[in-house]
Design an enzyme around this catalytic site. Structure first.
Site, PDB file in Angstrom:
ATOM      1  N   ASP A 194       3.320 -13.825  12.265  1.00 53.34           N
ATOM      2  CA  ASP A 194       1.979 -14.213  11.827  1.00 53.34           C
ATOM      3  C   ASP A 194       1.060 -12.989  11.824  1.00 53.34           C
ATOM      4  O   ASP A 194       0.548 -12.584  12.871  1.00 53.34           O
ATOM      5  CB  ASP A 194       1.441 -15.292  12.764  1.00 53.34           C
ATOM      6  CG  ASP A 194       0.129 -15.909  12.279  1.00 53.34           C
ATOM      7  OD1 ASP A 194      -0.547 -15.290  11.447  1.00 53.34           O
ATOM      8  OD2 ASP A 194      -0.204 -17.008  12.756  1.00 53.34           O
ATOM      9  N   LYS A 241      -7.981  -0.111  11.234  1.00 53.43           N
ATOM     10  CA  LYS A 241      -7.341  -0.637  10.024  1.00 53.43           C
ATOM     11  C   LYS A 241      -6.103   0.190   9.700  1.00 53.43           C
ATOM     12  O   LYS A 241      -5.066  -0.355   9.295  1.00 53.43           O
ATOM     13  CB  LYS A 241      -8.329  -0.608   8.855  1.00 53.43           C
ATOM     14  CG  LYS A 241      -7.794  -1.240   7.567  1.00 53.43           C
ATOM     15  CD  LYS A 241      -7.103  -0.263   6.648  1.00 53.43           C
ATOM     16  CE  LYS A 241      -6.625  -0.948   5.370  1.00 53.43           C
ATOM     17  NZ  LYS A 241      -5.850  -0.049   4.499  1.00 53.43           N
ATOM     18  N   HIS A 280      -2.257  10.416  -0.638  1.00 48.84           N
ATOM     19  CA  HIS A 280      -2.220   9.224  -1.485  1.00 48.84           C
ATOM     20  C   HIS A 280      -1.997   9.561  -2.957  1.00 48.84           C
ATOM     21  O   HIS A 280      -1.550   8.719  -3.733  1.00 48.84           O
ATOM     22  CB  HIS A 280      -3.546   8.455  -1.374  1.00 48.84           C
ATOM     23  CG  HIS A 280      -3.640   7.583  -0.167  1.00 48.84           C
ATOM     24  ND1 HIS A 280      -2.963   6.396  -0.062  1.00 48.84           N
ATOM     25  CD2 HIS A 280      -4.335   7.723   0.985  1.00 48.84           C
ATOM     26  CE1 HIS A 280      -3.238   5.843   1.108  1.00 48.84           C
ATOM     27  NE2 HIS A 280      -4.064   6.621   1.763  1.00 48.84           N
ATOM     28  N   GLU A 334       0.830  -1.217   0.000  1.00 51.99           N
ATOM     29  CA  GLU A 334       0.000   0.000   0.000  1.00 51.99           C
ATOM     30  C   GLU A 334       0.856   1.254   0.000  1.00 51.99           C
ATOM     31  O   GLU A 334       1.678   1.455   0.902  1.00 51.99           O
ATOM     32  CB  GLU A 334      -0.927   0.006   1.214  1.00 51.99           C
ATOM     33  CG  GLU A 334      -1.868   1.192   1.223  1.00 51.99           C
ATOM     34  CD  GLU A 334      -2.939   1.088   2.282  1.00 51.99           C
ATOM     35  OE1 GLU A 334      -3.500   2.131   2.658  1.00 51.99           O
ATOM     36  OE2 GLU A 334      -3.242  -0.039   2.728  1.00 51.99           O
TER      37      GLU A 334
END
Length: 421
Positions: free
Chosen positions: A275, A259, A373, A81
């Site tokens: 993990d 998130k 972004h 990302e």
């Protein structure tokens, strides 16, 4: 070592690699692994999982400006990302002169669960299990003498009674200190080993015998003060606090808020061969332990008007076992971090999560998330459109100037620029 590297993103890949190599004492072999000259071999991949056909590469970047418990640290992050690495670096910069991040780990204890059904007298059976605690722990520790030898192993039990839709369950929690390992294999082996004894004690049937990823005995905590001047002033600080309060009160906002935290956390977890699914599951479960899904972070304004942030979440990660010692890139990334324990790794990861959350909230509370972004997304689209070399920068510059990063426009710009060359 100084983690503050001004303009690091402007250097070429080769220059960045050389800077980090010198700072972290990487060997020529380490560098070749990072740049893909010595990729994950197909034989190693085949030993890691089943039905192997190949492997996939994820970009590894380095976040700068992190000072954690007084130690300057470069943070390797594996993510696809755009803006994640840059955002973490920028947020860390605003805490550096305030002392950086202060972090700790509550311990290295993991929980194994043994579910017991068909118990006729669960309350009395619960106490009978406690009566046999010493025997239970002895059987567990005989399964992993190496862990016991380094000061770990099964240390305690808890016995719970849980009402499900259909019946009353007896659930035995096995508490295992896994030290510098994540510990899933050790915990699962121990849980399975004591199932017959638990059945004998309770006259019930042991079904599930498995680790819990809600590792609330292994909480990573980090806090930091962020300069109001570097953030944009007290008004920006208040907007960020307001954004946090929204997330803490509303699960729909909290889901995206958390998130964003995991953007940074999962990137470091992946980069070190740990993990990601276990860490993510534990984090989101912990966010809901009050009965409502809430923010994993807390944000406040201090008397000086600076922003104060803190984070607390389960962090079941290790530096031994699994892919941490199998995957060549994971081993190099642990070397870059320059850590000696799972505790240090957990502290680094929690600090990154806090920085990542600040970066996202600052963008949301000021210019909006898309501005940050835009250029990075445009770069990806330019490559997709066929731009190469200097063409990529020219396409991105024009798209950002126009504030139009739709693929059809990027494709058109690419064709125009290639036509002029």
């Amino acid at each position: 070592m100084n983690s503050r590297l001004s303009g690091f993103h402007r250097f070429s890949v080769e220059e960045r690699l050389q800077i980090i190599s010198e700072a972290c004492h990487l060997t020529e072999e380490d560098k070749e692994i990072l740049i893909g000259k010595q990729p994950l071999s197909i034989s190693t991949a085949d030993a890691m999982i089943e039905n192997v056909l190949g492997s996939i590469s994820i970009p590894v970047g380095v976040a700068t400006n992190f000072k954690i418990n007084g130690k300057d640290t470069f943070i390797p992050m594996a993510t696809e990302e755009p803006s994640v690495v840059a955002a973490a670096s920028n947020a860390a910069k605003s805490s550096y002169d305030k002392g950086g991040f202060f972090a700790s780990l509550s311990g290295s204890v993991m929980i194994g669960q043994i579910q017991v059904i068909g118990v006729e007298d669960p309350y009395a059976a619960r106490l009978r299990v406690y009566d046999k605690k010493s025997e239970i722990l002895k059987i567990c520790n005989e399964k992993d003498p190496t862990l016991v030898a380094i000061g770990g192993g099964a240390i305690d039990i808890e016995v719970k009674i849980i009402q499900t839709v259909n019946e009353v369950l007896l659930v035995v929690h096995l508490l295992v200190d896994t030290k510098d390992a994540m510990g899933a294999n050790a915990v699962n082996t121990m849980a399975e080993s004591i199932a017959p004894l638990i059945e004998n004690i309770t006259s019930g049937k042991a079904l599930l015998r498995i680790i819990s990823n809600l590792a609330d005995r292994r909480l990573a905590r980090a806090h930091a003060v962020f300069s109001k001047d570097l953030l944009g002033g007290e008004e920006v600080v208040r907007k960020i606090v307001n954004a946090y309060e929204f997330a803490d009160a509303d699960p729909y906002r909290a889901a995206t808020h958390n998130k964003g935290i995991m953007n940074g956390i999962s990137a470091v977890v992946l980069a070190t061969g740990n993990d990601t699914r276990a860490v993510e599951a534990g984090a989101h479960a912990f966010a809901a332990v009050t009965g409502q899904y809430r923010s994993l972070t807390k944000w406040e304004e201090n008397r000086a008007g600076d922003l104060v942030g803190s984070i607390e979440l389960p962090m079941p990660v290790g530096i031994i076992g699994g892919a941490t010692k199998t995957h060549p890139v994971a081993k190099v990334n642990l070397k870059i971090l320059n850590i000696q324990s799972a505790e240090e790794l957990a502290c680094c990861i929690a600090s990154v999560g806090l920085a990542q959350n600040l970066a996202a909230m600052r963008a949301l509370a000021t210019d909006g998330i898309q501005k940050g972004h835009m250029a990075l997304h445009a770069k990806n689209l330019a490559v997709m459109a066929g731009a190469t070399g200097d063409e990529i920068g020219r396409v991105v510059a024009e798209a950002v100037k126009e504030k139009d990063v739709r693929f059809d426009r990027i494709l058109q710009l690419t064709k125009e620029i290639q036509g002029r060359i």
